[in-house]
Design an enzyme around this catalytic site. Sequence first.
Site, PDB file in Angstrom:
ATOM      1  N   ASP A  21       0.832  -1.209   0.000  1.00 55.97           N
ATOM      2  CA  ASP A  21       0.000   0.000   0.000  1.00 55.97           C
ATOM      3  C   ASP A  21       0.866   1.259   0.000  1.00 55.97           C
ATOM      4  O   ASP A  21       1.956   1.264   0.577  1.00 55.97           O
ATOM      5  CB  ASP A  21      -0.914  -0.021   1.239  1.00 55.97           C
ATOM      6  N   ASN A  69     -10.845  -2.440  -5.032  1.00 51.16           N
ATOM      7  CA  ASN A  69     -10.072  -1.503  -5.863  1.00 51.16           C
ATOM      8  C   ASN A  69     -10.691  -1.329  -7.258  1.00 51.16           C
ATOM      9  O   ASN A  69     -10.409  -0.361  -7.957  1.00 51.16           O
ATOM     10  CB  ASN A  69      -8.618  -1.962  -6.042  1.00 51.16           C
TER      11      ASN A  69
HETATM   12  C1  IPE Z   1      -5.214  -2.638   0.003  1.00 55.79           C
HETATM   13  O1  IPE Z   1      -4.919  -1.311  -0.219  1.00 55.79           O
HETATM   14  C2  IPE Z   1      -5.225  -3.385  -1.302  1.00 55.79           C
HETATM   15  C3  IPE Z   1      -3.933  -3.497  -1.969  1.00 55.79           C
HETATM   16  C4  IPE Z   1      -2.789  -3.151  -1.481  1.00 55.79           C
HETATM   17  C5  IPE Z   1      -3.979  -4.087  -3.287  1.00 55.79           C
HETATM   18  P1  IPE Z   1      -6.083  -0.204  -0.321  1.00 55.79           P
HETATM   19  O2  IPE Z   1      -5.409   1.082  -0.553  1.00 55.79           O
HETATM   20  O3  IPE Z   1      -7.090  -0.623  -1.328  1.00 55.79           O
HETATM   21  O4  IPE Z   1      -6.723  -0.303   1.105  1.00 55.79           O
HETATM   22  P2  IPE Z   1      -7.763   0.666   1.851  1.00 55.79           P
HETATM   23  O5  IPE Z   1      -8.842   1.007   0.869  1.00 55.79           O
HETATM   24  O6  IPE Z   1      -6.997   1.896   2.257  1.00 55.79           O
HETATM   25  O7  IPE Z   1      -8.234  -0.113   3.027  1.00 55.79           O
HETATM   26  C1  IPE Z   2      -1.662   0.150  -3.297  1.00 52.56           C
HETATM   27  O1  IPE Z   2      -1.367   1.496  -3.354  1.00 52.56           O
HETATM   28  C2  IPE Z   2      -1.753  -0.491  -4.653  1.00 52.56           C
HETATM   29  C3  IPE Z   2      -3.134  -0.747  -5.091  1.00 52.56           C
HETATM   30  C4  IPE Z   2      -4.192  -0.724  -4.341  1.00 52.56           C
HETATM   31  C5  IPE Z   2      -3.314  -1.034  -6.516  1.00 52.56           C
HETATM   32  P1  IPE Z   2      -2.536   2.562  -3.389  1.00 52.56           P
HETATM   33  O2  IPE Z   2      -2.906   2.797  -4.825  1.00 52.56           O
HETATM   34  O3  IPE Z   2      -3.660   2.163  -2.531  1.00 52.56           O
HETATM   35  O4  IPE Z   2      -1.802   3.826  -2.829  1.00 52.56           O
HETATM   36  P2  IPE Z   2      -2.400   4.887  -1.811  1.00 52.56           P
HETATM   37  O5  IPE Z   2      -2.892   4.130  -0.629  1.00 52.56           O
HETATM   38  O6  IPE Z   2      -3.484   5.619  -2.528  1.00 52.56           O
HETATM   39  O7  IPE Z   2      -1.221   5.752  -1.487  1.00 52.56           O
HETATM   40 MG    MG Z   3      -4.044   2.503  -0.525  1.00 54.87          MG
END
Ligand code: IPE
Ligand code: IPE
Ligand code: MG
Length: 238
Positions: A21, A69
């Site tokens: 993340d 996502n």
């Molecule tokens: C969790 O990250 C999913 C992945 C790393 C693929 P998110 O960014 O989607 O999580 P939330 O929404 O902050 O819980």
């Molecule tokens: C995690 O990084 C990767 C995916 C969920 C694809 P994020 O895209 O959630 O990055 P932040 O949390 O917005 O920084």
């Molecule tokens: Mg994230």
Amino acid sequence: MAGRIIEEDKKLPAHIALIMDGNGRWAKKRLMPRSFGHKKGMERMIGLMEHAFDMGVRYMTVYALSTENLKRPQEELNGLFDLIRNHFSQYMSRICARGVRLKIIGDISLLPPDVQEILRDSEQKTSHYEGKGINVALCYGARAEIVRAANLAIERGEPLTEASFSELLYTGGQPDPDLIIRTGKEVRLSNFLLWQAAYAELYFSDKMFPEFTDSDLEKAIEWYGARTRRFGKTDEQL
Ligand code: IPE
Ligand code: IPE
Ligand code: MG
């Protein structure tokens, strides 16, 4: 460091799961588009996997895209699909050359057909390997995984045990994750491996995923090695 960890077998997790993340925030801070963060994140994911397997870890599960996502803007999703189209096969064959079997876990029928084909093709190339594995979680949700397994059980019509239910999950046949690492400052599981995480050690890093280095991974493994895993028993019973 690597040699020492391999010698002290129990101190090395057999299975590490990674919630990658922070790609978007990392890019935003650099005034770059989120897609730049995802590209860097994918490169880091490959680097960390290489390092982990070199250290003797046998299984890695990486959370690349959750079911939730898929609610993100289409432009961001298209960027992620393009990353798979352009780099996935090549990156995966680099790692899997170490004798690692690739599994995609999640409902990939939700992805564009050409992306599904790339993923299936990469999986198939490694299907003869045993004992070491990478699970890439794509369109993955742990509750959906559990419901899917429950439906498979209903089809079979046989009473379940914990062990036989585990076999019906995507990760059937693999050890449960010993260590789950989440980068990006959040302290939650976000619907990741809810069944398999029952006794995992949970490690949270404030670093955004693209800046999580090999040495940060070593630190997390060292932290893991210092935990006492009691599985319900007392210290004296261990
Ligand atoms: C969790 O990250 C999913 C992945 C790393 C693929 P998110 O960014 O989607 O999580 P939330 O929404 O902050 O819980
Ligand atoms: C995690 O990084 C990767 C995916 C969920 C694809 P994020 O895209 O959630 O990055 P932040 O949390 O917005 O920084
Ligand atoms: Mg994230």
